[in-house]
Each structure stands twice: as C-alpha cells, then as structure tokens.
Design a protein around this motif. Structure first.
Motif, mmCIF file in Angstrom:
data_model
loop_
_atom_site.group_PDB
_atom_site.id
_atom_site.type_symbol
_atom_site.label_atom_id
_atom_site.label_comp_id
_atom_site.label_asym_id
_atom_site.label_seq_id
_atom_site.Cartn_x
_atom_site.Cartn_y
_atom_site.Cartn_z
ATOM 1 N N CYS A 1 37.036 47.189 34.792
ATOM 2 C CA CYS A 1 38.290 46.502 33.785
ATOM 3 C C CYS A 1 37.651 44.842 34.433
ATOM 4 N N ALA A 2 38.098 44.295 34.219
ATOM 5 C CA ALA A 2 37.571 42.603 34.959
ATOM 6 C C ALA A 2 38.724 42.893 36.106
ATOM 7 N N GLU A 3 39.874 42.934 35.408
ATOM 8 C CA GLU A 3 40.772 42.197 36.378
ATOM 9 C C GLU A 3 40.702 43.247 37.673
ATOM 10 N N VAL B 1 34.719 40.287 29.402
ATOM 11 C CA VAL B 1 36.320 40.156 30.104
ATOM 12 C C VAL B 1 35.759 40.166 31.255
ATOM 13 N N ALA C 1 45.509 41.070 26.509
ATOM 14 C CA ALA C 1 46.807 41.468 27.393
ATOM 15 C C ALA C 1 45.874 42.716 28.260
ATOM 16 N N PRO C 2 46.107 43.308 29.317
ATOM 17 C CA PRO C 2 45.790 43.963 30.065
ATOM 18 C C PRO C 2 45.869 45.333 29.819
ATOM 19 N N CYS C 3 44.843 45.934 30.314
ATOM 20 C CA CYS C 3 45.540 47.224 29.824
ATOM 21 C C CYS C 3 46.106 47.901 30.957
ATOM 22 N N PHE D 1 32.690 43.710 24.350
ATOM 23 C CA PHE D 1 34.146 43.168 24.561
ATOM 24 C C PHE D 1 33.471 42.259 26.085
ATOM 25 N N THR E 1 33.989 53.011 33.642
ATOM 26 C CA THR E 1 34.009 51.990 33.318
ATOM 27 C C THR E 1 35.510 51.040 33.891
ATOM 28 N N SER F 1 30.297 48.289 24.700
ATOM 29 C CA SER F 1 31.844 48.050 24.008
ATOM 30 C C SER F 1 31.220 46.048 23.135
ATOM 31 N N GLU G 1 30.412 48.422 32.538
ATOM 32 C CA GLU G 1 30.519 49.600 32.022
ATOM 33 C C GLU G 1 29.801 50.775 31.896
ATOM 34 N N ASN H 1 34.092 42.336 33.263
ATOM 35 C CA ASN H 1 33.976 44.676 33.231
ATOM 36 C C ASN H 1 32.801 44.847 33.492
HETATM 37 N N1 THU Z 1 38.662 45.562 29.349
HETATM 38 C C1 THU Z 1 38.836 44.667 30.036
HETATM 39 O O1 THU Z 1 38.064 44.394 31.417
HETATM 40 N N2 THU Z 1 40.169 43.956 30.689
HETATM 41 C C2 THU Z 1 41.124 44.315 30.088
HETATM 42 O O2 THU Z 1 41.808 44.208 30.063
HETATM 43 C C3 THU Z 1 40.626 45.110 28.324
HETATM 44 C C4 THU Z 1 39.806 45.857 28.507
HETATM 45 C C5 THU Z 1 37.122 46.127 29.112
HETATM 46 C C6 THU Z 1 37.315 47.710 29.523
HETATM 47 C C7 THU Z 1 35.661 47.499 28.757
HETATM 48 O O3 THU Z 1 35.190 47.825 29.414
HETATM 49 C C8 THU Z 1 36.081 46.731 26.786
HETATM 50 O O4 THU Z 1 37.268 46.284 27.435
HETATM 51 C C9 THU Z 1 36.437 47.461 25.893
HETATM 52 O O5 THU Z 1 38.127 48.387 26.619
#
Ligand code: THU
Length: 132
Positions: free
Chosen positions: A53-55, A26, A86-88, A24, A51, A22, A44, A42
């Motif tokens: 997420c960071a949280e 986090v 915003a967290p997923c 992207f 994957t 990504s 992946e 995060n």
């Molecule tokens: N991601 C996070 O780590 N936390 C979030 O709250 C939103 C998404 C990461 C997951 C993935 O590695 C990337 O962002 C794109 O979705």
C-alpha cells in the motif's frame, strides 16, 4: 498546521502508482521533523498478496533512507474515493509501529478534495503494541 503541502505531495505520489490489477491509485506522503516529505504509492503484484500500500511504501522508504520513527510527524493519504480514504488495517498496524497515538493522519479524497484529520489512536484504538 497547514497540511496542504502534504496532501499535494500525496496527490503527486498517487500519479506514480503501479496498480494494473485494481486500477485504484493511492498516494501517501510522510512529513518528517526536518521538513522532508517522503512520497509513497501503491505497488501491486500479479500475486496480489505481494502488493504494498501507499502508506507502507512511504514509511518503508523513509526508514530505508535512514530516518527513524523519532523523525515521523504526520502522514497524508489520498485516493479517488467518495469519502476521504481510510487506510487498510495492515497499514494501521504499521502506523501504530512508527507513530505516536496522537500523531496526525490526514485522510483525503481527490474526488471532492475533502480532507479529514484523525490520529493514529482514532484509526487503531485497541492495537497490538508489544509482546510483553
Ligand atoms: N491501497 C492502498 O495503497 N492504501 C490503502 O489504504 C487502501 C488500499 C491499495 C492497495 C491496492 O493496490 C489497491 O489500493 C486496492 O486495494
């Protein structure tokens, strides 16, 4: 409470990202009652569903190191978004598991340095909490 140190830790954690798919990054940082801050980023996978997420990385690291949810005070998350990230919804469910509904969650963006303090209940107002 001054959450700037927590935001700073989340911003450092963001630099540890493994996000080649990504691009992207986090970062997250979890504040514990003893003052310890646990970082998460995060991580992946080529199989995208693997994957993390960071949280969740921060929360799972704290549990793995022997802390319990009774130690959890607050969590900050940051990303390069226009508005505070915003967290997923998978992470929101995990926040519900480990925090109180009133626990502070700090949303931040490195793009504008804007931060927004919300609660777990704000993020997940009508959540699945038990199987009774
Ligand atoms: N991601 C996070 O780590 N936390 C979030 O709250 C939103 C998404 C990461 C997951 C993935 O590695 C990337 O962002 C794109 O979705």
């Amino acid at each position: 409470m001054n959450y700037q140190p927590l935001i700073d830790a989340a911003t450092v954690a963001m630099q540890h990202t493994y996000s080649p798919y990504s691009n992207f990054p986090v970062g997250a940082a979890l504040l514990l009652k003893d003052g310890t801050i646990i970082m998460g980023t995060n991580v992946e996978n080529v199989s995208f569903g693997a994957t993390n997420c960071a949280e969740r990385s921060a929360i799972f690291a704290a549990i793995s190191q022997g802390y319990t949810k009774a130690d959890f005070v607050a969590l900050a998350v940051t990303g390069k978004t226009a508005d505070p990230i915003a967290p997923c919804c998978i992470c929101r469910q995990v926040l519900v598991e480990f925090f109180e509904p009133t626990s502070p969650i700090i949303l931040h963006t490195t793009t504008t340095n804007e931060a927004k303090e919300v609660t777990v209940a704000d993020l997940a107002p009508y959540s699945f909490k038990n199987m009774e």
